[in-house]
Design a protein around this motif. Structure first.
Motif, PDB file in Angstrom:
ATOM      1  N   ASP A   3       0.821  -1.210   0.000  1.00 30.51           N
ATOM      2  CA  ASP A   3       0.000   0.000   0.000  1.00 30.51           C
ATOM      3  C   ASP A   3       0.859   1.266   0.000  1.00 30.51           C
ATOM      4  O   ASP A   3       0.405   2.326  -0.456  1.00 30.51           O
ATOM      5  CB  ASP A   3      -0.922   0.025   1.221  1.00 30.51           C
ATOM      6  CG  ASP A   3      -2.051  -0.999   1.130  1.00 30.51           C
ATOM      7  OD1 ASP A   3      -2.246  -1.562   0.035  1.00 30.51           O
ATOM      8  OD2 ASP A   3      -2.722  -1.235   2.150  1.00 30.51           O
ATOM      9  N   GLY A   4       2.079   1.154   0.499  1.00 35.80           N
ATOM     10  CA  GLY A   4       2.953   2.320   0.550  1.00 35.80           C
ATOM     11  C   GLY A   4       3.858   2.457  -0.657  1.00 35.80           C
ATOM     12  O   GLY A   4       4.719   3.345  -0.684  1.00 35.80           O
ATOM     13  N   ALA A   5       3.672   1.618  -1.658  1.00 35.88           N
ATOM     14  CA  ALA A   5       4.550   1.652  -2.836  1.00 35.88           C
ATOM     15  C   ALA A   5       4.509   3.010  -3.521  1.00 35.88           C
ATOM     16  O   ALA A   5       5.543   3.523  -3.982  1.00 35.88           O
ATOM     17  CB  ALA A   5       4.154   0.544  -3.815  1.00 35.88           C
ATOM     18  N   TRP A   6       3.323   3.625  -3.595  1.00 35.31           N
ATOM     19  CA  TRP A   6       3.203   4.904  -4.301  1.00 35.31           C
ATOM     20  C   TRP A   6       4.008   6.004  -3.604  1.00 35.31           C
ATOM     21  O   TRP A   6       4.541   6.899  -4.270  1.00 35.31           O
ATOM     22  CB  TRP A   6       1.735   5.305  -4.421  1.00 35.31           C
ATOM     23  CG  TRP A   6       1.100   5.711  -3.114  1.00 35.31           C
ATOM     24  CD1 TRP A   6       0.480   4.895  -2.214  1.00 35.31           C
ATOM     25  CD2 TRP A   6       1.026   7.037  -2.586  1.00 35.31           C
ATOM     26  NE1 TRP A   6       0.022   5.618  -1.143  1.00 35.31           N
ATOM     27  CE2 TRP A   6       0.342   6.944  -1.349  1.00 35.31           C
ATOM     28  CE3 TRP A   6       1.460   8.283  -3.022  1.00 35.31           C
ATOM     29  CZ2 TRP A   6       0.090   8.054  -0.543  1.00 35.31           C
ATOM     30  CZ3 TRP A   6       1.210   9.396  -2.228  1.00 35.31           C
ATOM     31  CH2 TRP A   6       0.527   9.284  -1.001  1.00 35.31           C
ATOM     32  N   VAL A   7       4.124   5.918  -2.278  1.00 35.96           N
ATOM     33  CA  VAL A   7       4.900   6.910  -1.535  1.00 35.96           C
ATOM     34  C   VAL A   7       6.379   6.779  -1.886  1.00 35.96           C
ATOM     35  O   VAL A   7       7.067   7.776  -2.142  1.00 35.96           O
ATOM     36  CB  VAL A   7       4.682   6.758  -0.021  1.00 35.96           C
ATOM     37  CG1 VAL A   7       5.531   7.780   0.751  1.00 35.96           C
ATOM     38  CG2 VAL A   7       3.210   6.919   0.330  1.00 35.96           C
ATOM     39  N   ARG A   8       6.868   5.545  -1.907  1.00 33.78           N
ATOM     40  CA  ARG A   8       8.271   5.310  -2.246  1.00 33.78           C
ATOM     41  C   ARG A   8       8.564   5.745  -3.681  1.00 33.78           C
ATOM     42  O   ARG A   8       9.604   6.352  -3.961  1.00 33.78           O
ATOM     43  CB  ARG A   8       8.624   3.831  -2.046  1.00 33.78           C
ATOM     44  CG  ARG A   8       8.516   3.363  -0.596  1.00 33.78           C
ATOM     45  CD  ARG A   8       9.091   1.966  -0.402  1.00 33.78           C
ATOM     46  NE  ARG A   8       8.384   0.963  -1.186  1.00 33.78           N
ATOM     47  CZ  ARG A   8       7.263   0.357  -0.785  1.00 33.78           C
ATOM     48  NH1 ARG A   8       6.706   0.695   0.377  1.00 33.78           N
ATOM     49  NH2 ARG A   8       6.692  -0.563  -1.532  1.00 33.78           N
ATOM     50  N   GLU A   9       7.645   5.421  -4.593  1.00 33.52           N
ATOM     51  CA  GLU A   9       7.837   5.805  -5.995  1.00 33.52           C
ATOM     52  C   GLU A   9       7.846   7.325  -6.157  1.00 33.52           C
ATOM     53  O   GLU A   9       8.657   7.872  -6.910  1.00 33.52           O
ATOM     54  CB  GLU A   9       6.730   5.182  -6.841  1.00 33.52           C
ATOM     55  CG  GLU A   9       6.829   3.661  -6.952  1.00 33.52           C
ATOM     56  CD  GLU A   9       5.584   3.036  -7.552  1.00 33.52           C
ATOM     57  OE1 GLU A   9       4.655   3.810  -7.896  1.00 33.52           O
ATOM     58  OE2 GLU A   9       5.523   1.798  -7.670  1.00 33.52           O
ATOM     59  N   ALA A  10       6.963   8.017  -5.435  1.00 34.55           N
ATOM     60  CA  ALA A  10       6.909   9.479  -5.513  1.00 34.55           C
ATOM     61  C   ALA A  10       8.182  10.099  -4.953  1.00 34.55           C
ATOM     62  O   ALA A  10       8.720  11.068  -5.515  1.00 34.55           O
ATOM     63  CB  ALA A  10       5.693   9.997  -4.750  1.00 34.55           C
ATOM     64  N   ALA A  11       8.682   9.531  -3.869  1.00 37.53           N
ATOM     65  CA  ALA A  11       9.906  10.057  -3.268  1.00 37.53           C
ATOM     66  C   ALA A  11      11.093   9.881  -4.204  1.00 37.53           C
ATOM     67  O   ALA A  11      11.931  10.781  -4.349  1.00 37.53           O
ATOM     68  CB  ALA A  11      10.168   9.368  -1.928  1.00 37.53           C
ATOM     69  N   LEU A  12      11.176   8.720  -4.849  1.00 34.62           N
ATOM     70  CA  LEU A  12      12.268   8.481  -5.794  1.00 34.62           C
ATOM     71  C   LEU A  12      12.166   9.397  -7.013  1.00 34.62           C
ATOM     72  O   LEU A  12      13.171   9.914  -7.500  1.00 34.62           O
ATOM     73  CB  LEU A  12      12.256   7.011  -6.230  1.00 34.62           C
ATOM     74  CG  LEU A  12      12.679   5.988  -5.175  1.00 34.62           C
ATOM     75  CD1 LEU A  12      12.422   4.566  -5.662  1.00 34.62           C
ATOM     76  CD2 LEU A  12      14.155   6.166  -4.817  1.00 34.62           C
ATOM     77  N   ALA A  13      10.940   9.606  -7.492  1.00 37.55           N
ATOM     78  CA  ALA A  13      10.745  10.489  -8.639  1.00 37.55           C
ATOM     79  C   ALA A  13      11.156  11.916  -8.289  1.00 37.55           C
ATOM     80  O   ALA A  13      11.792  12.617  -9.097  1.00 37.55           O
ATOM     81  CB  ALA A  13       9.284  10.448  -9.086  1.00 37.55           C
TER      82      ALA A  13
END
Length: 333
Positions: A311-321
């Motif tokens: 569920d937290g994948a989108w947060v990690r992806e946004a941070a990396l982006a």
């Protein structure tokens, strides 16, 4: 704390020294250990030492994170605002402990993703104590008193662990775990001395259920400990499982008198000759069953952690982006 899993890990993974240079490096490493010196991340170390530390530190980190789940079960149902604030602060502390420990494990050349993949796949273990349910509010106080009390017994010697990044992380963790133990004891003390008969019965029931799993937290008997002797030789483990367990029983048996609860062990009795409390046999079959994945909440705990990660994948992806975008701007400037 939760470091019991280092004693239930796979068998010896040591590599054979293959060159004179490696033999000399290992000799210098052993000399530093004998001197009581700290080993830093940049220092040469045997591969088995490194793997033992990765296993222990990561499993300790996993235990801190998974340990948030049984307490989170009561975050919205705490009896007063004061108790809710204390519980939320404690849960936040446990999350921070996990982050400190994951960072310490990463200094050994492994990534956070690798550590979490091992947990989510079931390859890595965490403390078996967190596979038991929290059925009543008294369980939260009992976890603070017994589980965090056992954690402190385990963790204080780790502030002198030979691996410096781990030892440094444990200094702050131990201070915060001391707060956790005290708040748990205080919660039970209020219920036992100022509560109703039903509340006192609730506390006694919780102690009955958590006493033996807390004694199991120190790991199997020394005679059955796979890596205990080598970890002691390297200065990773300073006190044996059985000695830590005895120290814990001696302390909590006296604290139980202050609380007014009775540990569920008819053989618990002070031995004047030994200068310690005698206590009954531990059900090691239960211990190994829970460690093996067949405890009351094993599947529930692991499923909750996997779901939270996904569920937290989108947060990690946004941070990396965002990090990539920022780096691009800095390069352009």
């Amino acid at each position: 704390m939760y470091t019991q899993a280092m004693d239930v890990a796979p068998k010896d993974e040591r590599k054979v020294v293959r060159s004179a240079e490696e033999a000399a490096l290992e000799a210098r490493f052993e000399a530093r250990i004998d001197e009581g010196a700290f080993i830093e991340a940049k220092d040469w170390m045997p591969e088995h030492y490194r793997r033992t530390l990765v296993r222990q530190i990561s499993q300790h980190a996993h235990s801190e994170i998974v340990g948030m789940l049984p307490e989170g079960n009561w975050a919205t149902r705490a009896p007063t605002l004061k108790r809710k604030a204390i519980l939320l602060a404690k849960i936040q502390d446990e999350g921070g402990h996990g982050l400190y420990l994951y960072a310490a494990a990463e200094t050994l050349g492994t990534s956070r993703d690798q550590l979490l993949d091992a947990l989510h796949s079931g390859k890595a273990k965490y403390s078996s104590i967190f596979n038991y349910p929290t059925l009543t509010w008294a369980d939260i106080g009992t976890i603070g008193w017994l589980v965090d009390g056992a954690a402190i017994m385990n963790q204080v010697p780790l502030t002198r662990c030979s691996y410096a990044p781990y030892a440094r992380a444990m200094v702050r963790i131990c201070r915060e775990e001391s707060f956790h133990q005290r708040q748990g004891f205080d919660s039970l003390l209020v219920m036992m001395h100022e509560g109703t008969d039903a509340q006192r019965a609730m506390v006694q029931d919780a102690v009955n259920r958590w006493w033996w799993p807390s004694l199991m937290m120190f790991g199997p008997p020394d005679k059955d400990s796979v890596h205990g002797a080598q970890s002691a030789r390297w200065g990773i483990k300073r006190i044996s499982n059985d000695d830590l367990r005895q120290k814990f029983v001696d302390a909590t048996a006296e604290q139980a008198k202050v609380l007014g609860v009775t540990p569920p062990d008819p053989l618990l009795k002070w031995n004047e000759e030994r200068g310690h409390y005698d206590f009954g046999p531990i059900d090691w079959d239960e211990f190994w069953r829970v460690v093996g994945g067949n405890g009351p909440c094993n599947r529930e705990r692991l499923a909750a952690r996997v779901k939270a990660h996904e569920d937290g994948a989108w947060v990690r992806e946004a941070a990396l982006a965002h990090a990539r975008k920022r780096a691009t701007r800095q390069e352009a400037a």
